[in-house]
Structure formats: C-alpha cells, structure tokens
Design a protein around this motif. Structure first.
Motif, PDB file in Angstrom:
ATOM      1  N   THR A  52       0.831  -1.203   0.000  1.00 42.93           N
ATOM      2  CA  THR A  52       0.000   0.000   0.000  1.00 42.93           C
ATOM      3  C   THR A  52       0.866   1.253   0.000  1.00 42.93           C
ATOM      4  N   ASP A  53       2.191   1.072   0.131  1.00 42.98           N
ATOM      5  CA  ASP A  53       3.111   2.213   0.175  1.00 42.98           C
ATOM      6  C   ASP A  53       4.062   2.194  -1.006  1.00 42.98           C
ATOM      7  N   VAL A  54       4.589   3.373  -1.343  1.00 42.44           N
ATOM      8  CA  VAL A  54       5.591   3.483  -2.398  1.00 42.44           C
ATOM      9  C   VAL A  54       6.944   3.062  -1.830  1.00 42.44           C
ATOM     10  N   VAL A  55       7.888   2.795  -2.730  1.00 45.87           N
ATOM     11  CA  VAL A  55       9.242   2.455  -2.291  1.00 45.87           C
ATOM     12  C   VAL A  55       9.970   3.746  -1.917  1.00 45.87           C
ATOM     13  N   PRO A  56      10.377   3.906  -0.648  1.00 46.30           N
ATOM     14  CA  PRO A  56      11.092   5.124  -0.239  1.00 46.30           C
ATOM     15  C   PRO A  56      12.433   5.252  -0.957  1.00 46.30           C
ATOM     16  N   GLU A  57      12.936   6.477  -1.046  1.00 51.09           N
ATOM     17  CA  GLU A  57      14.184   6.738  -1.764  1.00 51.09           C
ATOM     18  C   GLU A  57      15.341   5.945  -1.191  1.00 51.09           C
ATOM     19  N   GLN A  58      15.385   5.764   0.146  1.00 50.40           N
ATOM     20  CA  GLN A  58      16.526   5.091   0.759  1.00 50.40           C
ATOM     21  C   GLN A  58      16.448   3.570   0.683  1.00 50.40           C
ATOM     22  N   VAL A  59      15.305   3.030   0.259  1.00 49.82           N
ATOM     23  CA  VAL A  59      15.156   1.572   0.160  1.00 49.82           C
ATOM     24  C   VAL A  59      15.570   1.125  -1.239  1.00 49.82           C
ATOM     25  N   ASP A  60      16.545   0.224  -1.287  1.00 48.56           N
ATOM     26  CA  ASP A  60      17.091  -0.227  -2.572  1.00 48.56           C
ATOM     27  C   ASP A  60      16.773  -1.676  -2.907  1.00 48.56           C
ATOM     28  N   GLN A  61      16.337  -2.468  -1.913  1.00 46.84           N
ATOM     29  CA  GLN A  61      16.026  -3.860  -2.203  1.00 46.84           C
ATOM     30  C   GLN A  61      15.025  -4.406  -1.190  1.00 46.84           C
ATOM     31  N   PHE A  62      14.363  -5.468  -1.621  1.00 46.58           N
ATOM     32  CA  PHE A  62      13.355  -6.120  -0.790  1.00 46.58           C
ATOM     33  C   PHE A  62      13.664  -7.602  -0.765  1.00 46.58           C
ATOM     34  N   LEU A  63      13.706  -8.187   0.423  1.00 44.91           N
ATOM     35  CA  LEU A  63      14.095  -9.583   0.597  1.00 44.91           C
ATOM     36  C   LEU A  63      12.916 -10.385   1.142  1.00 44.91           C
ATOM     37  N   ILE A  64      12.599 -11.474   0.447  1.00 45.10           N
ATOM     38  CA  ILE A  64      11.582 -12.426   0.904  1.00 45.10           C
ATOM     39  C   ILE A  64      12.291 -13.723   1.272  1.00 45.10           C
ATOM     40  N   GLU A  65      12.101 -14.193   2.490  1.00 44.26           N
ATOM     41  CA  GLU A  65      12.700 -15.450   2.939  1.00 44.26           C
ATOM     42  C   GLU A  65      11.617 -16.324   3.563  1.00 44.26           C
ATOM     43  N   THR A  66      11.692 -17.621   3.316  1.00 44.71           N
ATOM     44  CA  THR A  66      10.775 -18.548   3.966  1.00 44.71           C
ATOM     45  C   THR A  66      11.580 -19.630   4.677  1.00 44.71           C
ATOM     46  N   SER A  67      10.952 -20.239   5.675  1.00 40.55           N
ATOM     47  CA  SER A  67      11.598 -21.330   6.403  1.00 40.55           C
ATOM     48  C   SER A  67      11.736 -22.563   5.522  1.00 40.55           C
ATOM     49  N   GLY A  68      11.141 -22.538   4.383  1.00 39.13           N
ATOM     50  CA  GLY A  68      11.180 -23.655   3.441  1.00 39.13           C
ATOM     51  C   GLY A  68       9.861 -23.716   2.697  1.00 39.13           C
ATOM     52  N   ARG A  69       9.925 -23.998   1.396  1.00 37.49           N
ATOM     53  CA  ARG A  69       8.688 -24.162   0.641  1.00 37.49           C
ATOM     54  C   ARG A  69       8.716 -25.531  -0.024  1.00 37.49           C
ATOM     55  N   TYR A  70       7.563 -26.000  -0.405  1.00 36.98           N
ATOM     56  CA  TYR A  70       7.419 -27.342  -0.963  1.00 36.98           C
ATOM     57  C   TYR A  70       7.800 -27.314  -2.436  1.00 36.98           C
ATOM     58  N   HIS A  71       8.730 -28.184  -2.821  1.00 33.38           N
ATOM     59  CA  HIS A  71       9.344 -28.080  -4.145  1.00 33.38           C
ATOM     60  C   HIS A  71       9.290 -29.384  -4.943  1.00 33.38           C
TER      61      HIS A  71
END
Length: 329
Positions: free
Chosen positions: A191-210
């Motif tokens: 719901t928010d824009v990417v702020p100027e100081q934010v350069d990357q976004f990290l998604i991590e999971t404990s494990g996904r089914y593969h």
C-alpha cells in the motif's frame, strides 16, 4: 515398449511315394497401437487472469497483479489481474495400471505453444495409467524412485492422469486428459511506495514445498529453503508505482485438523543498498491452497513508525477469499 513374437513354420517333408499335407502353426502377433493424448488445461481455472485470448491459449509470461492490459471490458475490468507463466515442458509417464510400475518416462518440449497440447506414443495391448505434468522449468529433475519431480524453482504447473485400455484390434486410439493446477501462489501487494533510501526487498521462507509425484500428483512434506531478493530501479520509486511480488509453492496434503497446508514462516525485509534494515515483518503459518493465491496487502517498505494492518486474502479467481488481519509492529 514393443513386444515381438516370432512366427514359426512347421512342415513335413514329402517322401517318395507319400502325399501328406503340410501343417502350419502360427501364434498371434502383438501389434503396437498408435495412441494420441490431447491435453486440456481445465477451462475454468486455466486463466490466472481474464484476458481476451484466454482460456483458449496456454498462459503467457508472468504479469503483475493489477495490470489491466488485455482485460475484457465490463465487470471483468474490476477483477485483479493474476500472474501466469509459460508452460514449456510436458512430463509424460506410463505405468502398469495394476502394479503402478514405471514403464516409460519422457519429457517433451512444447515451447509455450498455444492451444491444446498433444503427445503421441506406441503401446501394446494392455491397461495403463498415463500421467502428465506441464511446467516451465528446464532444470526440473525426475527420480524414478517415488516418481518424484523436483524443482529448483517453481512456476505455474498442471498435473493430470488417465487410465487407458489399449485395444490390439485398433491401430489408432485417441484419449483426452484434463490437467489441473498443482500449485499455490503467494502474493505481496504494497500500500506504500518504495522510499528513496530503500534499494532492495528480501523475501525469505523457512522452506517451501518443491516436489510433486508424477504418479499421483501428491506433494511430500519435505521443503527447501527459499529466498528472493528484488533490487529496485529508479522507476520503482515513482509516486504512483506500487511494486508487487509473487512466488509459487507446491501444496502437501493438509493435516486432518488443519484448514490448509502452511508455509511455517515468511520474513519480509526492506533494506538500503548497504543492507541496513528499514522495515522487517515476520509472518507465520502462511496458508497454501492449490489453485488459489494467498494475498497479503499492507505496508512493505516504509520504515516502521506507526502500527498498520496487513490483510490476508485468498484470491477468488483460484478459490474463495479468506480475510485475516495482522497487526503491524
């Protein structure tokens, strides 16, 4: 796959003064039958989004949710666009119908072609279980033990099977096989824009089914670590831009007491280019449903100052909405 029976001829020698007739013994030959399979992606779930060229064609390349390009006019314009992936490969496996012993496995490259897909083979008379998996991951591997397909990355995937009887009296037989979606989607909508100081976004999971079994379409409980780092460009930080994220998981059977299967944990982190954390959120028990998108909507990038809300929804285009409010930190 083909069995050949040698034709034996037996005759009696004609002796001088004898007029005995020749006797011929012949066994029946097992004839290979040409079989064709037409693969139909189940029409009511084929499109992840409603577009003018769906569902008659295979889904195209991934598209961000909310992109309304190509949508039909009228009420459908208000339907959120859903991500789709190209289907480039067909895994084809033939099993003995009684013993479920693997007889043959092949991979066909179909190049993301549109329309119905077809597979051809030659089989001798018998009853078989024939299984198919349509996907877009070249690096996916097949293990004969357990008939497991293992995916280093996961895209849109469809599975289906058909029990068939090949009749030796017919030289050409055709079958139609319906494939249904075998994955769940997880989507993050800011719901928010990417702020100027934010350069990357990290998604991590404990494990996904593969993994998924080619034999029966089930997914083992084993998981593999998954992380995704998104680097933002200048255009991603424009005032009217909202950068969304999406990934897939296979879905194991839910425990008897549970409403669904889950990803145990998902950590969302926005960072500066130097790795300084601007905002971080840990979400536990992320629900997974085949053919549905679990969509989280809320603040993703802005540094934490005031508590906000996350709305959890299960996309109705894959299934029904399920709302859950997560209090912000």
């Amino acid at each position: 796959m083909k069995k050949f029976v040698v034709l034996w001829w037996a005759g009696l020698l004609f002796c001088a003064g004898c007029s005995e007739e020749s006797v011929v013994y012949e066994s029946a030959e097992e004839t290979s039958v040409n079989v064709r399979f037409t693969l139909d992606l189940r029409q009511d779930i084929t499109p992840f989004r409603q577009t003018r060229n769906m569902p008659d064609e295979i889904p195209g390349e991934p598209a961000a949710a909310g992109d309304t390009s190509g949508e039909t006019s009228g009420e459908e314009e208000t339907t959120p666009t859903q991500p789709v992936s190209a289907l480039s490969y067909i895994e084809y496996a033939v099993y003995d119908n009684d013993t479920e012993e693997l007889i043959e496995h092949r991979r066909y490259e179909v190049g993301g072609q549109g329309g119905n897909l077809q597979v051809q083979d030659e089989l001798t008379a018998g009853i078989y279980k024939v299984c198919f998996l349509a996907h877009g991951v070249a690096e996916a591997t097949f293990t004969e033990t357990g008939s497991l397909m293992t995916f280093p990355e996961i895209q849109d995937t469809f599975w289906g099977f058909q029990e068939i009887e090949v009749d030796a009296t017919q030289t050409d037989q055709s079958f139609s096989v319906e494939l249904t979606r075998a994955v769940a989607g997880i989507e993050l909508v800011p719901t928010d824009v990417v702020p100027e100081q934010v350069d990357q976004f990290l998604i991590e999971t404990s494990g996904r089914y593969h993994q998924i079994s080619l034999l029966d379409g089930t997914t083992p409980a084993e998981t593999a670590a998954f992380s995704l780092t998104v680097a933002f460009e200048a255009d991603d930080k424009l005032p009217d831009t909202r950068v969304k994220h999406f990934f897939y998981s296979f879905v194991p059977e839910a425990a008897p007491e549970a409403a669904s299967a889950f990803l145990n944990e998902m950590i969302l982190t926005s960072q500066t280019g130097l790795g300084e954390v601007q905002r971080q959120r840990t979400i536990t028990q992320v629900p997974l449903y085949r053919n549905r998108i679990t969509r989280y909507t809320g603040t993703l990038y802005t540094p934490s100052i005031v508590d906000g809300l996350f709305d959890l929804q299960i996309d109705t285009n894959w299934g029904e909405y399920v709302d859950q409010v997560l209090e912000d930190e």
